[in-house]
Design a protein around this motif. Structure first.
Motif, short mmCIF file in Angstrom:
data_model
loop_
_atom_site.label_atom_id
_atom_site.label_comp_id
_atom_site.label_asym_id
_atom_site.label_seq_id
_atom_site.Cartn_x
_atom_site.Cartn_y
_atom_site.Cartn_z
N LYS A 142 1.00 -1.09 0.18
CA LYS A 142 -0.01 -0.07 0.02
C LYS A 142 0.93 1.35 0.06
CE LYS A 142 -2.75 -1.68 3.42
NZ LYS A 142 -2.40 -2.99 3.36
N LEU A 143 1.88 1.16 0.58
CA LEU A 143 2.90 2.27 0.59
C LEU A 143 3.30 2.69 -0.82
CD1 LEU A 143 4.48 4.41 2.20
CD2 LEU A 143 6.15 2.75 2.51
N ALA A 144 3.64 1.70 -1.59
CA ALA A 144 3.93 1.99 -3.13
C ALA A 144 2.85 3.12 -3.66
CB ALA A 144 4.12 0.72 -3.88
N LEU A 145 1.56 2.64 -3.44
CA LEU A 145 0.44 3.50 -4.00
C LEU A 145 0.51 4.80 -3.28
CD1 LEU A 145 -2.32 0.93 -4.47
CD2 LEU A 145 -0.82 1.74 -6.43
N ILE A 146 0.75 4.82 -2.04
CA ILE A 146 0.59 6.04 -1.36
C ILE A 146 1.74 7.23 -1.81
CG2 ILE A 146 1.03 7.41 0.80
CD1 ILE A 146 -0.42 4.83 1.98
N LEU A 147 3.05 6.63 -2.06
CA LEU A 147 4.02 7.29 -2.71
C LEU A 147 3.81 7.94 -4.09
CD1 LEU A 147 7.00 5.55 -1.07
CD2 LEU A 147 6.21 7.48 -0.21
N ALA A 148 3.41 6.92 -4.98
CA ALA A 148 2.94 7.25 -6.14
C ALA A 148 1.99 8.26 -6.29
CB ALA A 148 2.74 5.94 -7.25
N TYR A 149 0.71 8.06 -5.63
CA TYR A 149 -0.18 9.22 -5.78
C TYR A 149 0.39 10.59 -5.27
CZ TYR A 149 -3.40 5.22 -6.30
OH TYR A 149 -4.03 3.93 -6.66
N THR A 150 1.05 10.50 -4.15
CA THR A 150 1.60 11.58 -3.60
C THR A 150 2.65 12.36 -4.49
OG1 THR A 150 1.48 10.87 -1.23
CG2 THR A 150 2.61 12.81 -1.74
N THR A 151 3.62 11.72 -5.30
CA THR A 151 4.56 12.05 -5.97
C THR A 151 3.81 12.87 -7.20
OG1 THR A 151 6.06 10.44 -5.59
CG2 THR A 151 6.30 11.84 -7.71
N PHE A 152 2.65 12.37 -7.77
CA PHE A 152 2.17 12.87 -8.90
C PHE A 152 0.93 13.84 -8.79
CE2 PHE A 152 -0.94 12.77 -12.56
CZ PHE A 152 0.10 12.71 -13.71
N ASN A 153 0.32 14.09 -7.60
CA ASN A 153 -0.64 14.92 -7.43
C ASN A 153 -0.46 15.93 -6.40
OD1 ASN A 153 -2.90 13.73 -9.01
ND2 ASN A 153 -2.49 11.71 -7.97
N VAL A 154 0.58 15.88 -5.55
CA VAL A 154 0.95 17.16 -4.35
C VAL A 154 1.16 18.45 -5.40
CG1 VAL A 154 2.59 17.96 -2.91
CG2 VAL A 154 1.88 15.84 -2.60
N PRO A 155 1.76 18.46 -6.33
CA PRO A 155 1.80 19.68 -7.14
C PRO A 155 0.52 20.47 -7.59
CG PRO A 155 3.53 18.20 -7.89
CD PRO A 155 2.66 17.39 -7.28
#
Length: 280
Positions: A142-155
């Motif tokens: 689940k951490l992989a998805l959390i990091l991926a979503y955060t990387t792409f959508n925080v901007p």
């Protein structure tokens, strides 16, 4: 002449209402058909002419939980969506406030660059992120998805929150700091409450993006221990056919929480989007 003008207005009103009804039917009918499919038996699914008003039957919902670990898919989606929403809103608020209040060289270009990241097709980032996750040993977590979503959508969250903070007069910060608040204390006690509708609007959009994602979950997860409900829906099809009833039931269960969430908070979302999200 007056009669002609009145007639034109009446016809125009009729056309607008008819167009509105047509658009509503186009939007609502697929949802209605999906819900109807979830209540049909297997024979009724293929019956011709189609049945538009099936008798409610919960067998497909029971089968959905019996055929696959649906509870695990739902729990994973809740955990991941909640985590990334908190991360997006927190990081986006801090970064958006910084861009709004601090003097940063090339700030406009940086903000434009953040918005431009939304123009990058997510598929182009799958392979490099896959390699990073593999080297870090995070695949199928689940951490992989959390990091991926955060990387792409925080901007994107930063861009939204920057617009909301720009709508708040800087005099509020200055008045709070004159009264003895630090910059951080003024942010939490004065400015953040002022952009509450913007926080809710950003949280709703982040929740929708995370909950419905299919691409990242498809490439970074392989087992029910970490897969989300969009991936779970696809498991109801196989080489010998598709279980349309259970699949429709899972699809209904997947969008129902989002619909209730959006309906419950829609007034905050509308207020937030109208209060400065496009400014700055």
């Amino acid at each position: 002449m007056t009669l002609d003008l009145r007639t034109r207005r009446r016809l125009s009103s009729i056309v607008r209402h008819a167009a509105g009804v047509a658009v509503a039917v186009v939007i609502v009918f697929p949802i209605y058909w999906l819900v109807g499919m979830s209540f049909k038996t297997e024979l009724q699914t293929y019956e011709m002419p189609p049945i538009f008003f099936p008798i409610p039957n919960l067998d497909n919902y029971r089968s959905a939980f019996e055929l696959r670990p649906l509870g695990a898919y739902i729990l994973n989606s809740v955990v991941i969506t909640t985590s990334v929403t908190l991360l997006w809103v927190t990081l986006g608020s801090l970064a958006g406030y910084g861009f709004s209040r601090l003097r940063i060289k090339g700030k406009r270009w940086i903000i434009f660059g953040m918005l431009a990241t939304r123009m990058i097709p997510p598929i182009t980032l799958v392979f490099p992120l896959f390699l990073v996750m593999r080297e870090a040993g995070l695949l199928d977590t689940k951490l992989a998805l959390i990091l991926a979503y955060t990387t792409f959508n925080v901007p994107f969250a930063t861009f939204l929150m920057h617009g909301f903070f720009e709508a708040v007069p800087k005099e509020l910060d200055e008045a709070a700091m004159i009264d003895g608040c630090t910059r951080v204390r003024a942010f939490f006690l004065v400015v953040l409450p002022a952009v509450r509708p913007g926080l809710v609007a950003t949280a709703i959009m982040c929740t929708l993006l995370a909950w419905k994602d299919f691409l990242w979950a498809l490439n970074f997860t392989y087992t029910p221990a970490s897969q989300t409900i969009p991936i779970g829906i696809t498991t109801y099809q196989s080489s010998i056919g598709v279980n349309w009833g259970p699949m429709s039931a899972v699809a209904v269960l997947s969008f129902l929480p989002l619909m209730l969430f959006a309906l419950f908070l829609q007034k905050y979302m509308i207020k937030g989007l109208m209060s400065g999200a496009v400014k700055g």
